[in-house]
Scaffold this motif. Structure first.
Motif, mmCIF file in Angstrom:
data_model
loop_
_atom_site.group_PDB
_atom_site.id
_atom_site.type_symbol
_atom_site.label_atom_id
_atom_site.label_comp_id
_atom_site.label_asym_id
_atom_site.label_seq_id
_atom_site.Cartn_x
_atom_site.Cartn_y
_atom_site.Cartn_z
ATOM 1 N N LEU A 227 0.819 -1.221 0.000
ATOM 2 C CA LEU A 227 0.000 0.000 0.000
ATOM 3 C C LEU A 227 0.845 1.261 0.000
ATOM 4 O O LEU A 227 0.386 2.311 -0.469
ATOM 5 N N VAL A 228 2.059 1.217 0.558
ATOM 6 C CA VAL A 228 2.854 2.439 0.715
ATOM 7 C C VAL A 228 4.077 2.483 -0.208
ATOM 8 O O VAL A 228 4.654 3.559 -0.413
ATOM 9 N N GLU A 229 4.484 1.352 -0.724
ATOM 10 C CA GLU A 229 5.679 1.343 -1.570
ATOM 11 C C GLU A 229 5.394 2.013 -2.913
ATOM 12 O O GLU A 229 4.435 1.660 -3.601
ATOM 13 N N GLY A 230 6.243 3.001 -3.225
ATOM 14 C CA GLY A 230 6.171 3.671 -4.517
ATOM 15 C C GLY A 230 4.969 4.581 -4.690
ATOM 16 O O GLY A 230 4.619 4.948 -5.811
ATOM 17 N N ARG A 231 4.324 5.007 -3.608
ATOM 18 C CA ARG A 231 3.141 5.884 -3.717
ATOM 19 C C ARG A 231 3.567 7.345 -3.693
ATOM 20 O O ARG A 231 4.497 7.750 -2.999
ATOM 21 N N SER A 232 2.868 8.126 -4.447
ATOM 22 C CA SER A 232 3.110 9.561 -4.464
ATOM 23 C C SER A 232 2.104 10.324 -3.605
ATOM 24 O O SER A 232 2.329 11.498 -3.277
ATOM 25 N N GLU A 233 1.014 9.677 -3.235
ATOM 26 C CA GLU A 233 -0.007 10.338 -2.406
ATOM 27 C C GLU A 233 0.532 10.492 -0.990
ATOM 28 O O GLU A 233 1.206 9.621 -0.448
ATOM 29 N N THR A 234 0.198 11.618 -0.380
ATOM 30 C CA THR A 234 0.677 11.892 0.965
ATOM 31 C C THR A 234 -0.198 11.283 2.046
ATOM 32 O O THR A 234 0.266 11.030 3.160
ATOM 33 N N ALA A 235 -1.486 11.047 1.778
ATOM 34 C CA ALA A 235 -2.400 10.497 2.787
ATOM 35 C C ALA A 235 -3.572 9.821 2.094
ATOM 36 O O ALA A 235 -4.053 10.302 1.071
ATOM 37 N N PHE A 236 -4.047 8.704 2.694
ATOM 38 C CA PHE A 236 -5.196 7.997 2.145
ATOM 39 C C PHE A 236 -5.710 7.017 3.195
ATOM 40 O O PHE A 236 -5.065 6.750 4.213
ATOM 41 N N ILE A 237 -6.895 6.447 2.925
ATOM 42 C CA ILE A 237 -7.531 5.435 3.782
ATOM 43 C C ILE A 237 -7.839 4.229 2.919
ATOM 44 O O ILE A 237 -8.265 4.373 1.770
#
Length: 220
Positions: free
Chosen positions: A178-188
């Motif tokens: 879910l967090v690897e390689g993400r550009s979004e700063t926050a999500f659910i």
């Protein structure tokens, strides 16, 4: 006009009988004695009546004085309004600690066993509007979805001091994809217990709409 005396009437009455003067004197003496006795009888009767009246008046005054000085006794047969004794109502003592523990126990009992996870990731502090909105929506979802088979988890990636422990928890829960390689700063995101993503949500959707979507997904 003078009326004849009592003695002259007697003398004239007995004059026609030619009685002896001595006998006439005796008759006169007897008449005087009778008249005197009659007068004394009248006097005695009048005195007796007066004395009786005085005795009656004295007795009345004595009784009146004694009744005024005598204390008034309260009648035992007097009818008094009966009033019910007051019932002292004592409020039950509430054990606050027991009540708190009981509420926590009931909350655990009503919460279903976790079958899914609702996780929130924030890459920055509240200075970031997107991260701040994600935190607000996540805590609102905790309240509205408290009786669902969900495990709630929030990860703050902006805390460098706890970043190592945070990364370790993410690996243990198999949430690394879910967090690897993400550009979004926050999500659910909604995942299963193995960390498999089911659906992601943006905080701009609002907690009410996200809660509706989550309920549909976990009860399908």
């Amino acid at each position: 006009m003078n009326h004849p005396s009592y003695e002259s009437e007697i003398q004239d009455h007995y004059a026609n009988f030619q009685l002896k003067e001595e006998l006439v004197d005796k008759i006169l003496d007897a008449g005087q004695f009778a008249a005197s006795a009659r007068r004394w009888k009248q006097i005695a009767i009048a005195a007796s009546i007066g004395l009786a009246a005085m005795i009656v008046l004295t007795i009345g005054l004595l009784f009146r004085g004694s009744s005024e000085n005598q204390p008034i006794a309260k009648s035992t047969n007097s009818v008094e309004p009966k009033t019910k004794p007051e019932r002292k109502i004592t409020a039950p003592v509430i054990d606050q600690s027991r009540n708190t523990n009981q509420q926590a126990t009931e909350k655990k009992q009503t919460t279903l066993p976790a079958q899914y996870r609702l996780v929130a990731f924030r890459s920055h502090s509240d200075a970031c509007p997107h991260c701040r909105a994600t935190g607000i929506v996540y805590h609102e979802l905790e309240e509205s979805l408290d009786k669902t088979p969900l495990a709630f988890m929030e990860f703050d990636l902006s805390n460098n001091e706890l970043r190592e422990k945070t990364d370790q928890s993410i690996r243990q829960l198999q949430l690394e994809p879910l967090v690897e390689g993400r550009s979004e700063t926050a999500f659910i995101a909604l995942t299963d217990l193995n960390g498999k993503p089911i659906q992601e949500f943006k905080p701009s959707m609002g907690s009410k709409k996200i809660a509706e979507q989550v309920r549909k997904l976990i009860h399908r």
